[in-house]
Design an enzyme around this catalytic site. Structure first.
Site, short mmCIF file in Angstrom:
data_model
loop_
_atom_site.label_atom_id
_atom_site.label_comp_id
_atom_site.label_asym_id
_atom_site.label_seq_id
_atom_site.Cartn_x
_atom_site.Cartn_y
_atom_site.Cartn_z
N GLU A 34 9.76 -14.51 -10.52
CA GLU A 34 9.14 -13.13 -10.19
C GLU A 34 8.56 -12.46 -11.28
O GLU A 34 7.28 -12.04 -11.49
CB GLU A 34 10.03 -12.27 -9.36
CG GLU A 34 10.30 -12.45 -8.30
CD GLU A 34 11.15 -11.28 -7.63
OE1 GLU A 34 12.14 -11.25 -8.13
OE2 GLU A 34 10.52 -10.68 -6.79
N LYS A 78 14.72 -14.32 -9.77
CA LYS A 78 14.32 -13.26 -11.04
C LYS A 78 13.43 -13.89 -11.98
O LYS A 78 12.33 -13.42 -12.28
CB LYS A 78 15.60 -12.92 -11.64
CG LYS A 78 16.42 -12.13 -10.90
CD LYS A 78 16.17 -10.83 -10.43
CE LYS A 78 15.44 -10.67 -9.13
NZ LYS A 78 15.94 -10.38 -7.90
N ARG A 96 5.19 -0.08 -6.04
CA ARG A 96 5.27 -0.76 -4.72
C ARG A 96 4.33 -1.73 -4.74
O ARG A 96 4.30 -2.90 -4.13
CB ARG A 96 4.71 -0.01 -3.59
CG ARG A 96 5.67 1.35 -3.26
CD ARG A 96 5.11 2.08 -2.49
NE ARG A 96 4.56 1.43 -1.02
CZ ARG A 96 5.52 1.85 0.01
NH1 ARG A 96 6.42 2.63 -0.01
NH2 ARG A 96 5.20 1.56 1.21
N CYS A 101 1.04 -1.27 -0.11
CA CYS A 101 0.17 -0.07 -0.01
C CYS A 101 0.73 1.39 -0.05
O CYS A 101 1.85 1.31 0.70
CB CYS A 101 -0.93 0.08 1.06
SG CYS A 101 -1.83 -1.38 1.37
N LYS A 116 6.87 -4.16 -4.18
CA LYS A 116 8.23 -3.77 -3.88
C LYS A 116 8.78 -3.75 -2.50
O LYS A 116 9.74 -4.05 -2.16
CB LYS A 116 8.41 -2.34 -4.48
CG LYS A 116 10.06 -1.83 -4.67
CD LYS A 116 10.66 -2.67 -5.41
CE LYS A 116 12.20 -2.56 -5.21
NZ LYS A 116 12.79 -3.64 -5.70
N GLU A 164 19.32 -16.70 -6.84
CA GLU A 164 18.99 -15.34 -7.42
C GLU A 164 18.30 -15.37 -8.66
O GLU A 164 17.43 -14.96 -9.30
CB GLU A 164 20.13 -14.41 -7.39
CG GLU A 164 19.86 -12.84 -7.67
CD GLU A 164 18.60 -12.12 -7.06
OE1 GLU A 164 18.20 -12.83 -5.93
OE2 GLU A 164 18.41 -11.13 -7.34
N HIS A 215 20.48 -35.50 -5.08
CA HIS A 215 19.65 -35.98 -4.04
C HIS A 215 18.19 -35.73 -4.28
O HIS A 215 17.43 -35.48 -3.32
CB HIS A 215 20.00 -35.15 -2.83
CG HIS A 215 21.56 -35.22 -2.23
ND1 HIS A 215 21.78 -36.61 -1.60
CD2 HIS A 215 22.41 -34.64 -2.43
CE1 HIS A 215 23.16 -36.65 -1.58
NE2 HIS A 215 23.58 -35.52 -1.94
N TRP A 224 -3.01 -2.44 -1.54
CA TRP A 224 -2.64 -4.03 -1.80
C TRP A 224 -3.34 -4.86 -0.88
O TRP A 224 -3.21 -4.98 0.27
CB TRP A 224 -1.05 -4.30 -1.65
CG TRP A 224 -0.40 -5.46 -2.06
CD1 TRP A 224 -0.01 -5.61 -3.30
CD2 TRP A 224 0.18 -6.63 -1.29
NE1 TRP A 224 0.50 -7.15 -3.58
CE2 TRP A 224 0.44 -7.65 -2.24
CE3 TRP A 224 -0.47 -6.89 0.13
CZ2 TRP A 224 0.76 -8.72 -1.82
CZ3 TRP A 224 0.17 -8.13 0.50
CH2 TRP A 224 0.90 -9.14 -0.34
N ASN A 276 -1.69 2.47 5.70
CA ASN A 276 -0.90 1.27 5.51
C ASN A 276 -0.85 0.58 6.89
O ASN A 276 -0.55 0.89 7.78
CB ASN A 276 0.57 1.61 4.95
CG ASN A 276 0.47 2.15 3.60
OD1 ASN A 276 -0.58 2.60 2.90
ND2 ASN A 276 1.49 2.90 3.07
N GLY A 277 -0.76 -0.79 6.67
CA GLY A 277 -0.34 -1.68 8.03
C GLY A 277 -1.75 -2.71 8.03
O GLY A 277 -2.36 -2.72 7.31
O1 M6R Z 1 13.68 -4.35 0.60
P1 M6R Z 1 14.28 -5.64 0.66
O2 M6R Z 1 15.53 -5.91 0.49
O3 M6R Z 1 14.35 -5.92 2.38
O4 M6R Z 1 13.07 -6.66 0.27
C1 M6R Z 1 13.39 -8.20 0.63
C2 M6R Z 1 12.57 -8.78 -0.49
O5 M6R Z 1 11.11 -8.72 -0.60
C3 M6R Z 1 12.98 -8.51 -1.96
O6 M6R Z 1 14.41 -8.80 -2.14
C4 M6R Z 1 12.02 -9.40 -2.96
O7 M6R Z 1 12.68 -10.84 -2.94
C5 M6R Z 1 12.65 -8.77 -4.46
N1 M6R Z 1 11.32 -8.81 -4.87
C6 M6R Z 1 13.51 -9.76 -5.26
O8 M6R Z 1 13.70 -9.30 -6.57
#
Ligand code: M6R
Length: 627
Positions: free
Chosen positions: A505, A502, A27, A2, A622, A498, A521, A74, A100-101
């Site tokens: 996501e 990517k 966000r 949010c 985000k 990673e 395994h 959100w 927000n929250g």
């Molecule tokens: O802002 P932060 O680095 O604490 O965020 C952590 C994760 O939410 C963030 O890295 C998320 O996994 C990303 N979308 C990865 O691309």
């Protein structure tokens, strides 16, 4: 997640709020709304889905007034719908709230308010705030907000306007970020992060927990929520982001822009920290340590704490957790210090045996991730000294820790983190290097050799980015597959994780990362002609390299499609894999900042080919400010 924007003192408040909400789109959200006050009446518009719908409604009939609040939601409590979207209003239609929250005790408050005759129209937890404020309102909105907040449990950043006091925005915060941007006296923008603020002003005040601000045409006034007679004196700080930092410029997507920014960011980090003559590095942010808001006067620096800790415990989530793993390997290898890396979300609820002799290092791009923040608080409660590695200046985590380092990577707008990852990795690598120098494990000569390698890194990164063509062709070939495996060993294992993150996501393709040796395994059962396996095989140490080659042969014997990311000069690997992406070589502990780039680009091109929303993938936010 949010987002909040509020404006006071601008005759186009509604339009400015709309622009601000667009800046917060990154966000993640599923509905949006704006309330302004005009002629002592609230005017409200809401929409479900993209802000473009709100913009259309707005253009047809603009919201008038010089004061207002807006929100991108959100969904947490209730589906995305007009009724559930913020701003929420009370029964009289005079008070509007954005939030927000999460209000944890909203069910019991709602029952009570319904008994008292309040009518609810949404499933949202936030609506109770509007009715509670109404219940306590007797001509002074800040007092009513205070009374309401005293009854709620949970987390909040709120902005409230009241048509009966059309010259005030009240904001308050408990564990959810809020920033005031000062345009000029009597003219303010408030927001949940600085992105929309940076377009109007660079002068900001960060609101802390248990603080409320009253913004009006006569100025701003900050007090404690629990005691409105207690004024809080706050520093006005400067945002160091330029306007163009939060714009796409010539790039089609923010993610591509941010991938392209990496060489410069890494260069700035390297050159601002290395001391060539000493064959070492320095970190200003680790020189002084703060404990319970007081400067540590023992004379110990952050580096002393790190060197003397019984354990360095790294907390992070998602990509930040991956960079933490690389940091772990680097600190163990270069300095021989014990390191553990924990998912912040797990650390908080496990009985992690943290003591005051441990040093906690929290990594977060946004500095607002609720899981990481809570893990830090728990570690502090257990007596550990906490450091942060954060990108967003002034963020909650940055202010919660005793010391730390900023990435200064500029705003990262793409939901899929790229430049923050390489920035984090290079800082962790430099930290490992520094600790190694202090421990005497790295000699002056070796230190100078490492600096030479570091100096070449930005150019090497640039060359990989420039040589994007083969990765794009590969993406076109692979976009049709539904499952991917990513493998790597040692420093390249977190890179494999990673790369897989990517891809899943932004392209919604199922992808898993594994240490290459773990394949036998379990995951090997998945391999067939429809399974592309990306093997990050840049290792040169014979023993490890040979093992990776055996893994590749195992995949090929089962007809899997192997894409190798290999070091330039490794001609033989080409003969046993389907596709090879070559990258330059550097010191092992620095390799991840190079080897991750083709994986970022591969995910990007596959997502573009599939027509996915690269910068705002579905369901993701985000900045993950709820647990
Ligand atoms: O802002 P932060 O680095 O604490 O965020 C952590 C994760 O939410 C963030 O890295 C998320 O996994 C990303 N979308 C990865 O691309």
């Amino acid at each position: 997640m949010c987002g909040i924007v509020g404006i006071i003192g601008n005759k186009n408040a509604g339009y400015k709020i709309l622009q601000g909400l667009k800046d917060l789109e990154y966000r993640g959200y599923d509905s949006a709304g704006i309330a302004t006050i005009s002629k002592d009446e609230l005017q409200i518009k809401k929409s479900v889905g993209k802000i473009a719908a709100l913009e259309d409604a707005f253009l047809n009939a603009p919201l008038k007034g010089s004061i207002g609040i807006g929100h991108t939601r959100w969904a947490t409590h209730g589906v995305p719908s007009i009724n559930n979207a913020h701003p929420h209003v009370d029964c009289t239609g005079k008070i509007a709230v954005v939030h927000n929250g999460i209000i944890e005790n909203f069910v019991s408050i709602r029952k009570l308010l319904i008994k008292e005759g309040h009518r609810f129209i949404s499933e949202s937890d936030t609506e109770v705030l509007a009715h509670l404020i109404e219940k306590f309102y007797n001509g002074n909105i800040e007092r009513a907000v205070k009374e309401a907040l005293m009854l709620v449990k949970g987390t909040y950043a709120i902005a409230v306007v009241c048509a009966q006091e059309p010259d005030k925005i009240i904001i308050a915060r408990q564990q959810s970020p809020l920033v005031i941007g000062i345009i000029k006296k009597g003219s303010y923008i408030v927001a949940s992060d600085v992105t929309p603020i940076s377009k109007l002003t660079d002068r900001v005040i960060y609101i802390s927990d248990n603080e409320m601000a009253i913004l009006s045409s006569s100025g701003h006034h900050i007090v404690k929520i629990s005691d409105l007679s207690r004024d809080v004196v706050k520093k006005i700080e400067r945002i160091d982001w330029e306007l163009e930092d939060s714009e796409k410029g010539r790039y089609k997507h923010f993610m591509l822009k941010e991938i392209n920014e990496q060489p410069k960011i890494v260069k700035d980090i390297i050159f601002s920290h290395v001391i060539k003559k000493k064959g070492s590095v320095k970190f200003g942010g680790l020189e002084s340590i703060w404990k319970n808001d007081e400067k540590d006067i023992s004379g110990s620096t952050g580096i002393d704490y790190l060197l003397n800790a019984s354990r360095i415990i790294i907390f992070g989530c998602g990509t930040s957790w991956h960079s933490g793993l690389i940091g772990e390997y680097a600190i163990e290898n270069l300095a021989g210090l014990p390191v553990e890396v924990e998912y912040a979300s797990e650390a908080r609820y496990r009985n992690l045996c943290i003591t005051k002799n441990d040093m906690v290092f929290a990594i977060s791009q946004s500095g607002e991730t609720a899981d990481t923040l809570m893990a830090i608080k728990e570690a502090k409660r257990k007596g550990a000294v906490t450091f942060g590695l954060v990108n967003v200046v002034g963020s909650t985590i940055a202010r919660e820790v005793s010391g730390g380092i900023y990435l200064h990577a500029g705003p990262e707008i793409g939901v899929a983190s790229t430049k923050a990852f390489t920035g984090q990795v290079i800082i962790l690598a430099l930290m490992a290097f520094l600790l190694g120098r202090h421990k005497g494990a790295i000699s002056l000569d070796k230190g100078k050799r490492i600096i030479k390698a570091l100096e070449k890194i930005p150019e090497q990164m640039q060359n990989i980015i420039n040589n994007d063509g083969p990765v794009k062709r590969l993406a076109n070939r692979l976009a049709k597959y539904s499952n991917f495996l990513y493998l790597g060993r040692t420093y390249n294992f977190p890179v494999a994780l990673e790369g897989a993150l990517k891809l899943k996501e932004i392209s919604y393709i199922h992808a898993e990362g594994y240490p290459a040796a773990e394949m036998k395994h379990g995951p090997i059962a998945l391999i067939d002609k429809n399974m592309p396996v990306v093997v990050v095989a840049t290792d040169t140490e014979d023993e490890i390299y040979e093992k990776i080659i055996s893994n590749i042969r195992e995949i090929k014997s089962r007809k899997g499609i192997v894409v190798a990311v290999a070091s330039e000069g490794n001609k033989s690997i080409k003969d046993i894999v389907d596709e090879t992406i070559y990258i330059p070589r550097t010191e092992d502990f620095l390799m991840p900042v190079l080897s991750v780039i083709p994986l970022q680009l591969l995910a990007y091109h596959i997502a573009v080919k599939k027509g996915c929303n690269v910068d705002k993938p579905r369901n993701l936010a985000k900045s993950v400010t709820v647990e």
